[in-house]
Write an enzyme that holds these catalytic residues in place. Sequence first.
Site, PDB file in Angstrom:
ATOM      1  N   LYS A 129     -19.735 -19.865   2.843  1.00  0.00           N
ATOM      2  CA  LYS A 129     -19.356 -19.171   4.072  1.00  0.00           C
ATOM      3  C   LYS A 129     -17.877 -18.786   4.091  1.00  0.00           C
ATOM      4  O   LYS A 129     -17.459 -17.955   4.877  1.00  0.00           O
ATOM      5  CB  LYS A 129     -19.738 -20.000   5.286  1.00  0.00           C
ATOM      6  CG  LYS A 129     -21.255 -20.080   5.429  1.00  0.00           C
ATOM      7  CD  LYS A 129     -21.720 -20.669   6.731  1.00  0.00           C
ATOM      8  CE  LYS A 129     -23.228 -20.584   6.850  1.00  0.00           C
ATOM      9  NZ  LYS A 129     -23.924 -21.558   5.963  1.00  0.00           N
TER      10      LYS A 129
HETATM   11  C1  LIG Z   1     -25.298 -21.462   5.667  1.00  0.00           C
HETATM   12  C2  LIG Z   1     -25.759 -22.199   4.478  1.00  0.00           C
HETATM   13  C3  LIG Z   1     -26.959 -21.867   3.813  1.00  0.00           C
HETATM   14  C4  LIG Z   1     -27.906 -20.842   4.336  1.00  0.00           C
HETATM   15  O1  LIG Z   1     -27.417 -19.535   4.198  1.00  0.00           O
HETATM   16  P1  LIG Z   1     -28.083 -18.333   5.016  1.00  0.00           P
HETATM   17  O2  LIG Z   1     -27.254 -17.165   4.737  1.00  0.00           O
HETATM   18  O3  LIG Z   1     -28.040 -18.755   6.466  1.00  0.00           O
HETATM   19  O4  LIG Z   1     -29.493 -18.199   4.530  1.00  0.00           O
HETATM   20  C5  LIG Z   1     -27.278 -22.553   2.654  1.00  0.00           C
HETATM   21  N1  LIG Z   1     -26.480 -23.532   2.167  1.00  0.00           N
HETATM   22  C6  LIG Z   1     -25.328 -23.884   2.788  1.00  0.00           C
HETATM   23  C7  LIG Z   1     -24.510 -24.970   2.209  1.00  0.00           C
HETATM   24  C8  LIG Z   1     -24.920 -23.225   3.946  1.00  0.00           C
HETATM   25  O5  LIG Z   1     -23.779 -23.595   4.552  1.00  0.00           O
END
Ligand SMILES: *Cc1c(COP(=O)(O)O)cnc(C)c1O
Length: 436
Positions: free
Chosen positions: A107
């Site tokens: 993210k």
């Molecule tokens: C947010 C997140 C996901 C999921 O990603 P999406 O884009 O919501 O499908 C998977 N793994 C981790 C560690 C995350 O923080």
Amino acid sequence: MLLRSTRNIKDPVSFEQAIFQGLAPDGGLYHPLKFNSYPELFASMNSRQNFQTIAASFIRQLLCEEVNPDDIQALAEKAFPFSPVLKELEKNLFVLELFHGPSCAFKDYGASFLATMMEYFLKKEKKRAIILTATSGDTGSAVARAFLNKENIEVVILYPSGRVSPLQEKQLTTSGHNIHALEVQGNFDDCQKMVKEAFTSKELQTLPLTSANSINMGRLLPQSFYYAYAYAQLKESLDKQALRFCVPSGNFGNLTAGLYAWKWGLPAHSFIAATNANDVIPQYLLQGKFIPRPSVATASNAMDVGNPSNFERMEALFHSDIQEMRKTVSGYVVNDKLTLDTIQKVQSSWNYMMDPHTAVGFHAIQKYRSESSTLQDKIVLLSTAHPAKFNEIMEQACGEAAPLPARLQEVARKKKESIVIENTFDALRDYLLRSH
Ligand SMILES: *Cc1c(COP(=O)(O)O)cnc(C)c1O
């Protein structure tokens, strides 16, 4: 690049408008108005290019009407002071580590690009913005780090007191400067409700409030870049092999970004969507019905999503044609027991520590391969977080904790600074009017 709502193809907006709006006024998500294929963009990539150069080539291609060409390389370097790392686990199986940013999860890419682009537009127009966001833990820390010291921007993050992990709380509350952490005496739903009310409140209309939700186009777009980076790293060795990506998914933003890259010409053959027990989209692919339901708690909790918002974008992309979607996306569901077994197996057989989210994807690849005899294809697994962020589960799975990266150790040592407020809109309003 023009964008429109997933619910309405009229009234397209610019990228700048879309990132400050977040959600479209009709409640839909912003989505490219049309997709052009850019084969030359991918043809020009090679394994000697770094991630920032690849990011810049995307920005040049997609945002040339809104960003001064002379600013592009510098923007890409500013947004991404970290890079993905592609590792070969075994022949034809690669892990794309996306956790080398400040909060140790993928993210960071979305949050950092959004922050950089918002600052760029605001400075150009001599405006300011207040980012208001609620977090249940993880997304807030990426936002806090990404917006730290961005000019013309203040950030207010609401989190539920006592309901985020100690490390997450430190990540939220130790930035200082333009990052303000509100510790709400309530739960995450209270935080979300307060934020929602603030956006529609007449009393706060004088404040330049904006959001930084994960559905924001400014967060989604840069996630396309690393699929291209993996392709560039591998293209010279690809021969005639197929290239596939496996994406551990919750709200399906990461997978959607991969599909966007594919629409723009990324030579990928298919995407494997891996979920935990929250399997609304794999069920949809199987049965043809999209049935959201309350989420259940799992060992890969960042993927505990019962109503994945990006499904609207996936539907728009495939014109609601499930047969078309099935040609490119396959779904796999992995339960907690298999997830923990996978962590253990990968640790003992490959000497590699994989976080629970990545492990869901790893097991999905095993299933996919056993069903489709495609061992000769190259598969890239997106590794979404550093294992040390989930050490309780790591210890449970393989009896060993992952060493905490220096940047997390440093955060853990800092002093928490939060403003405690009641779980009411009035408390938030008073704070905002008093301090901003
Ligand atoms: C947010 C997140 C996901 C999921 O990603 P999406 O884009 O919501 O499908 C998977 N793994 C981790 C560690 C995350 O923080």
